[in-house]
Design an enzyme around this catalytic site. Structure first.
Site, PDB file in Angstrom:
ATOM      1  CB  ILE A 117     -53.008  38.143  -2.681  1.00 48.71           C
ATOM      2  CG1 ILE A 117     -51.491  38.308  -2.613  1.00 48.71           C
ATOM      3  CG2 ILE A 117     -53.465  38.492  -1.414  1.00 48.71           C
ATOM      4  CD1 ILE A 117     -51.054  39.975  -2.694  1.00 48.71           C
ATOM      5  CD  GLN A 135     -52.696  27.119  -9.685  1.00 51.30           C
ATOM      6  OE1 GLN A 135     -52.233  25.848  -9.673  1.00 51.30           O
ATOM      7  NE2 GLN A 135     -53.575  27.685  -8.748  1.00 51.30           N
ATOM      8  CB  ILE A 187     -47.494  36.244  -4.250  1.00 56.11           C
ATOM      9  CG1 ILE A 187     -47.367  37.416  -3.159  1.00 56.11           C
ATOM     10  CG2 ILE A 187     -47.843  36.762  -5.517  1.00 56.11           C
ATOM     11  CD1 ILE A 187     -46.328  38.476  -3.251  1.00 56.11           C
ATOM     12  CD  GLU A 188     -52.679  31.171  -7.830  1.00 59.51           C
ATOM     13  OE1 GLU A 188     -53.215  30.419  -8.910  1.00 59.51           O
ATOM     14  OE2 GLU A 188     -53.534  31.269  -6.874  1.00 59.51           O
ATOM     15  CG  MET A 189     -47.192  35.755 -10.184  1.00 59.90           C
ATOM     16  SD  MET A 189     -48.186  37.381  -9.947  1.00 59.90           S
ATOM     17  CE  MET A 189     -47.946  38.159 -11.791  1.00 59.90           C
TER      18      MET A 189
END
Length: 190
Positions: free
Chosen positions: A101, A138, A149-151
């Site tokens: 996500i 990223q 999890i990706e920011m």
């Protein structure tokens, strides 16, 4: 070309396009992401401390262990897993090309500092879009159960529809459920 093949490549007429537009679903927004957990409280701790989510009340009708979190117009529903096989076997595996996500982040340096402070393993990468002269940053890391999890700062990506723009719906304002700012009958903002 046979008559049957020709009918496959014909474009819909105005009446058919109008019918298609009427059949489209109403405007939508992401309501929540659901995650299975080995330990709900450990996951609550992670999502609140690392990502800033807030634990909210769950409807009492749910008679299984779990927790609801909310912030930034996004909900995360945590559910205690009854079956270890349904959770990722390797909680340390990070691969940007795997399921994850992604959350939009306005300050990538701040989230990277937090990941370092909490001694969380992560992958950092930048993707250059030479055509639009932008860079997408990223950070990929796992929650306690191994879900990635990706920011990112993906707002830098220019979205270019491959087909007609007519089917893309853009919200006028973000969808957020009503939030009760009163705690125990008192205004939480006072």
């Amino acid at each position: 070309m046979s008559q049957m093949e020709e009918s496959k490549v014909e474009k819909p007429n105005a009446k058919e396009r109008s019918k298609h537009e009427e059949e489209q679903l109403p405007p939508m927004a992401l309501n929540h992401v659901s995650r299975l957990c080995r330990n709900v409280e450990e996951s609550v701790d992670f999502y609140t401390k690392v990502l800033g989510f807030v634990k909210i009340e769950r409807p009492p009708a749910f008679d299984f262990d779990g927790a609801w979190l909310f912030n930034y117009g996004i909900g995360i529903h945590l559910v205690q897993s009854e079956d270890e096989k349904r959770l990722p076997a390797n909680t340390d595996h990070l691969d940007p090309m795997d399921n994850h996500i992604s959350f939009q982040c306005e300050d990538m340096e701040a989230i990277e500092r937090k990941l370092k402070d909490l001694n969380l393993k992560y992958i950092k990468r930048s993707v250059d879009d030479d055509e639009n002269k932008t860079t997408i940053d990223q950070l990929f890391f796992n929650d306690p159960d191994g879900f990635m999890i990706e920011m990112c700062n993906c707002e830098n990506i220019k979205l270019v529809p491959v087909g007609p723009l007519g089917s893309i719906k853009l919200p006028v304002d973000r969808h957020t459920p009503p939030v009760d700012l009163n705690q125990n009958g008192k205004d939480a903002n006072k």
